[in-house]
Design an enzyme around this catalytic site. Structure first.
Site, PDB file in Angstrom:
ATOM      1  N   VAL A  73       0.881  -1.167   0.000  1.00  0.00           N
ATOM      2  CA  VAL A  73       0.000   0.000   0.000  1.00  0.00           C
ATOM      3  C   VAL A  73       0.924   1.224   0.000  1.00  0.00           C
ATOM      4  O   VAL A  73       2.129   1.082   0.029  1.00  0.00           O
ATOM      5  CB  VAL A  73      -0.946   0.034   1.229  1.00  0.00           C
ATOM      6  CG1 VAL A  73      -2.097  -0.926   1.053  1.00  0.00           C
ATOM      7  CG2 VAL A  73      -0.189  -0.236   2.504  1.00  0.00           C
ATOM      8  N   ALA A  88      -0.521   7.162  -2.601  1.00  0.00           N
ATOM      9  CA  ALA A  88      -0.815   8.585  -2.782  1.00  0.00           C
ATOM     10  C   ALA A  88       0.340   9.368  -2.167  1.00  0.00           C
ATOM     11  O   ALA A  88       0.887   8.976  -1.136  1.00  0.00           O
ATOM     12  CB  ALA A  88      -2.124   8.951  -2.095  1.00  0.00           C
ATOM     13  N   LYS A 120      -2.608  14.288  -8.713  1.00  0.00           N
ATOM     14  CA  LYS A 120      -3.346  14.605  -7.490  1.00  0.00           C
ATOM     15  C   LYS A 120      -3.189  16.082  -7.165  1.00  0.00           C
ATOM     16  O   LYS A 120      -2.067  16.565  -7.004  1.00  0.00           O
ATOM     17  CB  LYS A 120      -2.764  13.726  -6.364  1.00  0.00           C
ATOM     18  CG  LYS A 120      -3.191  14.097  -4.978  1.00  0.00           C
ATOM     19  CD  LYS A 120      -2.675  13.103  -3.949  1.00  0.00           C
ATOM     20  CE  LYS A 120      -2.997  13.572  -2.545  1.00  0.00           C
ATOM     21  NZ  LYS A 120      -2.465  12.685  -1.508  1.00  0.00           N
ATOM     22  N   LEU A 152       8.704   2.571   7.144  1.00  0.00           N
ATOM     23  CA  LEU A 152       7.845   2.117   8.239  1.00  0.00           C
ATOM     24  C   LEU A 152       8.652   1.568   9.407  1.00  0.00           C
ATOM     25  O   LEU A 152       8.161   1.535  10.539  1.00  0.00           O
ATOM     26  CB  LEU A 152       6.870   1.061   7.711  1.00  0.00           C
ATOM     27  CG  LEU A 152       5.904   1.575   6.630  1.00  0.00           C
ATOM     28  CD1 LEU A 152       5.096   0.430   6.027  1.00  0.00           C
ATOM     29  CD2 LEU A 152       4.975   2.645   7.186  1.00  0.00           C
ATOM     30  N   THR A 189       1.664  10.979   3.938  1.00  0.00           N
ATOM     31  CA  THR A 189       2.945  11.579   4.299  1.00  0.00           C
ATOM     32  C   THR A 189       4.096  10.580   4.437  1.00  0.00           C
ATOM     33  O   THR A 189       5.243  10.998   4.591  1.00  0.00           O
ATOM     34  CB  THR A 189       2.812  12.328   5.636  1.00  0.00           C
ATOM     35  OG1 THR A 189       2.060  11.517   6.539  1.00  0.00           O
ATOM     36  CG2 THR A 189       2.123  13.650   5.451  1.00  0.00           C
ATOM     37  N   ILE A 198       5.584   8.404   2.386  1.00  0.00           N
ATOM     38  CA  ILE A 198       6.620   8.404   1.340  1.00  0.00           C
ATOM     39  C   ILE A 198       7.422   9.707   1.423  1.00  0.00           C
ATOM     40  O   ILE A 198       8.638   9.723   1.233  1.00  0.00           O
ATOM     41  CB  ILE A 198       5.987   8.170  -0.043  1.00  0.00           C
ATOM     42  CG1 ILE A 198       5.492   6.703  -0.078  1.00  0.00           C
ATOM     43  CG2 ILE A 198       6.963   8.443  -1.184  1.00  0.00           C
ATOM     44  CD1 ILE A 198       4.647   6.347  -1.266  1.00  0.00           C
TER      45      ILE A 198
HETATM   46  C1  LIG Z   1      -2.757   1.158   5.343  1.00  0.00           C
HETATM   47  C2  LIG Z   1      -1.604   1.968   4.835  1.00  0.00           C
HETATM   48  C3  LIG Z   1      -1.805   2.908   3.830  1.00  0.00           C
HETATM   49  C4  LIG Z   1      -0.746   3.693   3.378  1.00  0.00           C
HETATM   50  N1  LIG Z   1      -0.963   4.671   2.458  1.00  0.00           N
HETATM   51  C5  LIG Z   1       0.038   5.521   2.139  1.00  0.00           C
HETATM   52  C6  LIG Z   1      -0.137   6.564   1.210  1.00  0.00           C
HETATM   53  O1  LIG Z   1      -1.198   6.718   0.621  1.00  0.00           O
HETATM   54  N2  LIG Z   1       0.900   7.372   0.959  1.00  0.00           N
HETATM   55  C7  LIG Z   1       2.106   7.217   1.548  1.00  0.00           C
HETATM   56  O2  LIG Z   1       3.008   8.030   1.326  1.00  0.00           O
HETATM   57  N3  LIG Z   1       2.327   6.183   2.363  1.00  0.00           N
HETATM   58  C8  LIG Z   1       1.336   5.343   2.685  1.00  0.00           C
HETATM   59  N4  LIG Z   1       1.569   4.313   3.527  1.00  0.00           N
HETATM   60  C9  LIG Z   1       2.922   4.037   3.951  1.00  0.00           C
HETATM   61  C10 LIG Z   1       3.674   3.322   2.819  1.00  0.00           C
HETATM   62  O3  LIG Z   1       2.995   2.119   2.512  1.00  0.00           O
HETATM   63  C11 LIG Z   1       5.085   3.011   3.230  1.00  0.00           C
HETATM   64  O4  LIG Z   1       5.700   4.154   3.735  1.00  0.00           O
HETATM   65  C12 LIG Z   1       5.892   2.547   2.053  1.00  0.00           C
HETATM   66  O5  LIG Z   1       5.240   1.522   1.367  1.00  0.00           O
HETATM   67  C13 LIG Z   1       7.237   2.067   2.473  1.00  0.00           C
HETATM   68  O6  LIG Z   1       7.152   0.865   3.154  1.00  0.00           O
HETATM   69  P1  LIG Z   1       8.503   0.189   3.586  1.00  0.00           P
HETATM   70  O7  LIG Z   1       9.378   0.076   2.413  1.00  0.00           O
HETATM   71  O8  LIG Z   1       9.022   0.884   4.788  1.00  0.00           O
HETATM   72  O9  LIG Z   1       8.034  -1.270   4.081  1.00  0.00           O
HETATM   73  P2  LIG Z   1       7.574  -2.563   3.238  1.00  0.00           P
HETATM   74  O10 LIG Z   1       6.906  -2.253   1.971  1.00  0.00           O
HETATM   75  O11 LIG Z   1       6.867  -3.425   4.236  1.00  0.00           O
HETATM   76  O12 LIG Z   1       8.933  -3.271   2.853  1.00  0.00           O
HETATM   77  C14 LIG Z   1       9.671  -4.005   3.795  1.00  0.00           C
HETATM   78  C15 LIG Z   1      10.748  -4.756   3.053  1.00  0.00           C
HETATM   79  O13 LIG Z   1      11.573  -5.411   4.001  1.00  0.00           O
HETATM   80  C16 LIG Z   1      11.771  -6.744   3.598  1.00  0.00           C
HETATM   81  N5  LIG Z   1      12.052  -7.539   4.792  1.00  0.00           N
HETATM   82  C17 LIG Z   1      11.411  -7.528   5.980  1.00  0.00           C
HETATM   83  N6  LIG Z   1      11.981  -8.423   6.831  1.00  0.00           N
HETATM   84  C18 LIG Z   1      13.006  -8.973   6.148  1.00  0.00           C
HETATM   85  C19 LIG Z   1      13.977  -9.955   6.455  1.00  0.00           C
HETATM   86  N7  LIG Z   1      14.000 -10.596   7.644  1.00  0.00           N
HETATM   87  N8  LIG Z   1      14.888 -10.296   5.521  1.00  0.00           N
HETATM   88  C20 LIG Z   1      14.889  -9.690   4.292  1.00  0.00           C
HETATM   89  N9  LIG Z   1      13.991  -8.751   3.949  1.00  0.00           N
HETATM   90  C21 LIG Z   1      13.074  -8.410   4.863  1.00  0.00           C
HETATM   91  C22 LIG Z   1      10.463  -7.121   2.902  1.00  0.00           C
HETATM   92  O14 LIG Z   1      10.638  -8.238   2.070  1.00  0.00           O
HETATM   93  C23 LIG Z   1      10.218  -5.839   2.128  1.00  0.00           C
HETATM   94  O15 LIG Z   1      10.990  -5.871   0.942  1.00  0.00           O
HETATM   95  C24 LIG Z   1       0.536   3.500   3.946  1.00  0.00           C
HETATM   96  C25 LIG Z   1       0.736   2.514   4.903  1.00  0.00           C
HETATM   97  C26 LIG Z   1      -0.319   1.757   5.362  1.00  0.00           C
HETATM   98  C27 LIG Z   1      -0.076   0.724   6.418  1.00  0.00           C
END
Ligand SMILES: Cc1cc2nc3c(=O)[nH]c(=O)nc-3n(C[C@H](O)[C@H](O)[C@H](O)COP(=O)(O)OP(=O)(O)OC[C@H]3O[C@@H](n4cnc5c(N)ncnc54)[C@H](O)[C@@H]3O)c2cc1C
Length: 512
Positions: free
Chosen positions: A52, A55, A83, A340, A351, A353
């Site tokens: 997810v 936006a 947007k 996250l 916010t 991203i």
């Molecule tokens: C409900 C919801 C709605 C959202 N909507 C928005 C929005 O509209 N706009 C916005 O800016 N943000 C939004 N966000 C936030 C956005 O989704 C995140 O900021 C963004 O996707 C980045 O996520 P990430 O890369 O931190 O984590 P993730 O996408 O969870 O990636 C984590 C990575 O770590 C890897 N990983 C984890 N553990 C291990 C391990 N042990 N070994 C190897 N790899 C591992 C996984 O495989 C994955 O590749 C939303 C979040 C949520 C929960």
């Protein structure tokens, strides 16, 4: 001395995680440092991405410029759309609707921002709703969009259109991956099962993958999402929980078939136990219900969401659990949490991203040597705290400034105790419509004014200096702005026409 310095230089960075955070970080570092730093990214297909986060806010265009990303190509490859802001429905009370638009409201005059003059004109019954004085808030509900045309006269609303993007999160990570790999980033598939630390310094030396590979680096970026594998599990940095202010802790996400042209705005509709998002893309519409698990069960929330989609659901709702808040420190020893893994303010104002981007910028500005000087870490952490807290306040504003009393959820958020910083902002605005941006806080006057007015907060007065302007001059200003904004919006094409001409994506075999 020379040798000592070069020994301390960072030569290798391991990014753990391949979601938006991981690939944005890897792409930005490899672009900035070229091949002088070895960048390795580890991700696990088995664990996958959160998928997810579709936006954004306008700041992303600066990130794209850093990476020399062609906008049209980026939109095409991510099935994206544009947007102008967020439409908030049913937030102040059921039936209300307003747009929090990017950009500016009207034209400032002399000492004061436009809305101060507008407050006086409105009190005299001589002004329209505030949305009539900003290109974004007028154009969005009309479905109009264009990027600023190169021949727009300077200082006109058309020349200054502020906009952001919607995109498919999985395609975005894949898009960045292609770029990062082309810039020299090495991707390693595998699950990290152990993290090895230096016995003396406590710094992370290496991570070990399930299949036995050991990946060593000077600096580790924890992009493991809510798992927070390095910053949380390994280094034990605690979490500051904001659930008492932001009680939503789950979301159900489901795409649905596209019904009609994509709107040039994100839609957020307040629901009995939280709120529902709607994000229009070229190949599908993204939807989700963000809710408090103590206010509704997962099954009820899923049924509610499915009953409130525009089009046919393209799959089963997917559950995401989260806790709002942030790590006490985002940089500890030689680990920096981005995305996250570092915290989550909740998705209401898109916010997260932006916070990834801000984390990357801060890392570049405070880039360390292998010792990760404590002063650099402290500065990074203090700035991150400031940024997360002020965004948090802005999000809480949407919940607390409501008259809704139709559920326990709304009764709680309407009456809860607020952070002092937010209370001060509310009192100032109620006094005479003022807002002061706190240093480099992300959301500025336009955002706060639009949301406060949109949620029904009414200033008791306006700035006394408004009285120095003669009534006829004031009304001329208000009328002129209204006409100019309307005329400029009249020149804009419909969003879908603009997309077709500029960045239509290929037909997609899959909706994901
Ligand atoms: C409900 C919801 C709605 C959202 N909507 C928005 C929005 O509209 N706009 C916005 O800016 N943000 C939004 N966000 C936030 C956005 O989704 C995140 O900021 C963004 O996707 C980045 O996520 P990430 O890369 O931190 O984590 P993730 O996408 O969870 O990636 C984590 C990575 O770590 C890897 N990983 C984890 N553990 C291990 C391990 N042990 N070994 C190897 N790899 C591992 C996984 O495989 C994955 O590749 C939303 C979040 C949520 C929960």
């Amino acid at each position: 001395m020379q040798q000592q310095q070069s020994q301390a230089t960072i030569r290798s960075i391991a990014v753990i995680g391949g979601g938006s955070a991981g690939w944005m970080t890897a792409a930005a570092i490899s672009k900035s440092f070229g091949r002088s730093i070895r960048v390795t990214l580890v991700e696990s297909e088995e664990i996958g991405l959160i998928g997810v986060g579709e936006a954004t806010v306008p700041h992303l265009s600066a990130f794209n410029r850093l990476l020399q990303i062609d906008e049209a190509e980026f939109i095409r490859q991510t099935q994206g759309s544009f947007k102008l802001g967020i439409q908030f429905n049913d937030w102040g009370k059921i039936g209300d609707s307003y747009v929090h638009g990017f950009g500016t409201i009207g034209r400032d005059l002399g000492l004061l921002p436009f809305h101060q003059y507008w407050l006086k004109a409105r009190a005299a019954g001589k002004a329209k709703d505030i949305s009539a004085y900003s290109l974004n808030t007028l154009a969005a509900p009309l479905g109009k969009f264009m990027v600023p045309p190169s021949d727009a006269p300077p200082n006109t609303p058309l020349a200054e259109i502020a906009y952001a993007y919607h995109f498919d999160a999985v395609r975005y990570a894949a898009f960045l991956r292609r770029r990062a790999e082309a810039q020299g980033v090495t991707r390693i598939e595998g699950k990290v099962i152990a993290v090895d630390r230096n016995g003396e310094t406590g710094f992370v030396d290496s991570v070990t993958l399930e299949r036995g590979d050991v990946i060593a680096a000077d600096l580790f970026i924890d992009c493991t999402g809510f798992r927070a594998l390095l910053i949380g599990d390994t280094l034990g940095v605690g979490f500051e929980d904001w659930t008492h202010w932001l009680p939503c802790d789950r979301a159900l996400a489901v795409p649905c078939a596209k019904m009609g042209p994509p709107t040039p705005y994100t839609r957020s509709t307040a629901r009995p136990a939280g709120w529902q998002w709607r994000i229009p893309l070229q190949h599908r519409t993204g939807n989700g219900y963000v809710y408090a698990s103590n206010a509704i069960s997962d099954n009820e929330a899923a049924a509610f969401l499915l009953a409130h989609l525009d089009g046919e659901a393209l799959g089963e709702p997917r559950l995401v659990r989260f806790t709002t808040g942030k790590r006490h420190r985002l940089w500890d020893k030689n680990v920096i949490a981005i995305g996250l893994a570092g915290g989550f303010d909740e998705p209401l104002e898109s916010t997260a991203i932006y916070l990834i981007q801000a984390g990357i910028n801060r890392l570049m500005a405070l880039f360390p040597d292998t010792r990760c000087d404590q002063a650099l870490r402290d500065t990074y952490n203090a700035q991150a705290q400031f940024e997360y807290e002020l965004i948090r306040d802005f999000i809480i504003l949407h919940y607390c400034a409501t008259r809704r009393d139709d559920s326990d959820f709304w009764n709680h958020v309407r009456t809860m105790a607020l952070p002092d910083t937010l209370t001060a902002n509310l009192e100032l605005f109620r006094a005479n419509g003022q807002f002061f941006r706190n240093g480099a806080e992300m959301f500025g006057l336009t955002s706060w004014v639009q949301v406060m007015l949109g949620q029904g907060i009414e200033p008791r007065s306006y700035h006394p200096a408004v009285e120095w302007v003669r009534d006829e001059d004031l009304l001329r200003l208000i009328g002129h702005v209204e006409n100019v904004v309307a005329a400029n919006v009249g020149l804009m094409p419909r969003h879908e026409e603009f997309i077709t001409r500029y960045c239509a994506a290929p037909a997609s075999g899959t909706h994901y």
